[in-house]
Design an enzyme around this catalytic site. Structure first.
Site, PDB file in Angstrom:
ATOM      1  N   ASP A   1       0.866  -1.181   0.000  1.00 10.02           N
ATOM      2  CA  ASP A   1       0.000   0.000   0.000  1.00 10.02           C
ATOM      3  C   ASP A   1       0.904   1.233   0.000  1.00 10.02           C
ATOM      4  O   ASP A   1       1.229   1.777   1.057  1.00 10.02           O
ATOM      5  CB  ASP A   1      -0.913  -0.027   1.225  1.00 10.02           C
ATOM      6  CG  ASP A   1      -1.893   1.135   1.262  1.00 10.02           C
ATOM      7  OD1 ASP A   1      -1.872   1.963   0.332  1.00 10.02           O
ATOM      8  OD2 ASP A   1      -2.675   1.220   2.234  1.00 10.02           O
ATOM      9  N   HIS A   2       1.294   1.663  -1.193  1.00 14.00           N
ATOM     10  CA  HIS A   2       2.299   2.711  -1.337  1.00 14.00           C
ATOM     11  C   HIS A   2       1.751   3.926  -2.087  1.00 14.00           C
ATOM     12  O   HIS A   2       0.881   3.799  -2.947  1.00 14.00           O
ATOM     13  CB  HIS A   2       3.510   2.179  -2.110  1.00 14.00           C
ATOM     14  CG  HIS A   2       4.545   1.542  -1.235  1.00 14.00           C
ATOM     15  ND1 HIS A   2       5.874   1.876  -1.282  1.00 14.00           N
ATOM     16  CD2 HIS A   2       4.432   0.601  -0.267  1.00 14.00           C
ATOM     17  CE1 HIS A   2       6.543   1.160  -0.402  1.00 14.00           C
ATOM     18  NE2 HIS A   2       5.685   0.375   0.228  1.00 14.00           N
TER      19      HIS A   2
ATOM     20  N   GLU B   1       6.239   3.938   6.349  1.00 15.02           N
ATOM     21  CA  GLU B   1       7.519   4.472   5.874  1.00 15.02           C
ATOM     22  C   GLU B   1       7.339   5.945   5.523  1.00 15.02           C
ATOM     23  O   GLU B   1       6.299   6.345   4.992  1.00 15.02           O
ATOM     24  CB  GLU B   1       8.023   3.728   4.628  1.00 15.02           C
ATOM     25  CG  GLU B   1       8.262   2.249   4.830  1.00 15.02           C
ATOM     26  CD  GLU B   1       7.064   1.418   4.411  1.00 15.02           C
ATOM     27  OE1 GLU B   1       6.182   1.947   3.689  1.00 15.02           O
ATOM     28  OE2 GLU B   1       6.991   0.243   4.825  1.00 15.02           O
TER      29      GLU B   1
END
Length: 328
Positions: free
Chosen positions: A37-38, A107
């Site tokens: 999931d970016h 991230e």
């Protein structure tokens, strides 16, 4: 019995291709499918970052058998946990109970886009812990008001609650995250085959009276190709970021940052950490480290968006046969 999954790598393929690959993976015999999931790819050469939740909704309708999972979504910065609770419930309904919500602390690469900064590791753990609690509350279908240290929820309710509750799997990497999430999550996610981490998770759950037989879900990149040199080149071009380790990968904010941080990683360095080429036995050997460490579910990442069709046509089924035979 160890279960083997396929990774819908949103960083390396567009949305329609990902749905097509999901169907191919089910037909090849994979047990489950996980989706990243970016908002950004790791490297510009990967070239994609579609919205994972739209893709998973389409995959839920295009497949019938495979379990689905986010691997992982961050429900704390780019998404508010109340919104994650709603879309996870909806996806569970669309998937007829086949969905697991995999969550992690995220991230910087993906979370910085909303301009809220990048918290310290300790604060990110606190935020995720609170987010899981909010998601659990909302999945009861009751009206929820919440005022915590990091989040507020004002008179929220999930109206479409699935009959099958949404399991939550939490990504952990060390003692602090095990302590934080073992009492809250149903399953463990980890990206390194560390038996001591798995044992600590089970021990922590038993200590709180929870079942000690939770699923342990891992992931490993491979780069199958008939030509080993081509496989090594592709892995280096698109996956050399993997060599940085998660302590580094979590903090870099842009694809340019990852490109700069990995400029001295050589192709042979990448090949040392990712099995490359046509040798299926070498892939099995690399994957075996996970089931030896106690992982129950292992998702493969076939590196390279353009390499998926050949992988399904020539390698996926015989590789699964070898993996299942070796893992018995």
């Amino acid at each position: 019995m160890t279960r083997f999954g396929y990774t819908l790598m949103t960083e390396q393929s567009g949305p329609k291709d990902l749905v097509r690959y999901a169907v191919s993976a089910e037909q090849a015999g994979f047990d489950f499918e996980v989706s990243s999931d970016h908002y950004f790819p790791w490297l510009a050469s990967q070239g994609h970052a579609p919205y994972a939740w739209s893709v998973l909704g389409a995959v839920a309708h295009a497949t019938e058998r495979v379990e689905l999972m986010t691997y992982v979504t961050c429900p704390t910065i780019r998404y508010h946990p109340a919104v994650v609770a709603q879309k996870a419930a909806t996806l569970q309904i669309l998937a007829d109970g086949r969905f697991t919500l995999g969550v992690g602390t995220g991230e910087n690469l993906n979370e910085h886009v909303v301009g809220k900064g990048w918290p310290t590791v300790a604060r990110r753990l606190e935020m995720l812990r609170e987010a899981i609690q909010i998601i659990r509350e909302l999945h009861t279908g009751e009206l929820v008001d919440w005022k915590g240290e990091h989040f507020e929820v004002d008179s929220a309710r999930i109206w479409d609650v699935p009959e099958v509750p949404v399991p939550i799997a939490a990504a952990v990497s060390g003692d602090r995250s095990v302590e934080a999430f073992a009492p809250l999550a149903d399953h463990l996610i980890a990206v390194e085959p560390k038996k001591d981490l798995v044992d600590a998770w089970h021990d922590a759950r038993r200590a709180t009276g929870l079942p000690g037989d939770a699923r342990v879900i891992g992931q490993i990149p491979i780069c199958w190709d008939r030509d080993r040199d081509a496989a090594v080149e592709r892995a280096h071009d698109q996956f050399r970021w993997f060599a940085g380790g998660w302590a580094v990968n979590a903090d870099l904010p842009t694809t340019m940052g990852f490109d700069g941080a990995t400029q001295f990683v050589r192709p042979e360095d990448t090949a040392e950490s990712i099995p490359c080429g046509p040798d299926l036995d070498a892939i099995v050997e690399a994957v075996s480290e996970y089931w030896k460490a106690g992982f129950t579910d292992i998702a493969l990442v076939q590196v390279g968006g353009d390499a998926q069709d050949a992988f399904f046509a020539e390698a996926a089924e015989p590789l699964l046969d070898k993996l299942r035979s070796a893992a018995q």
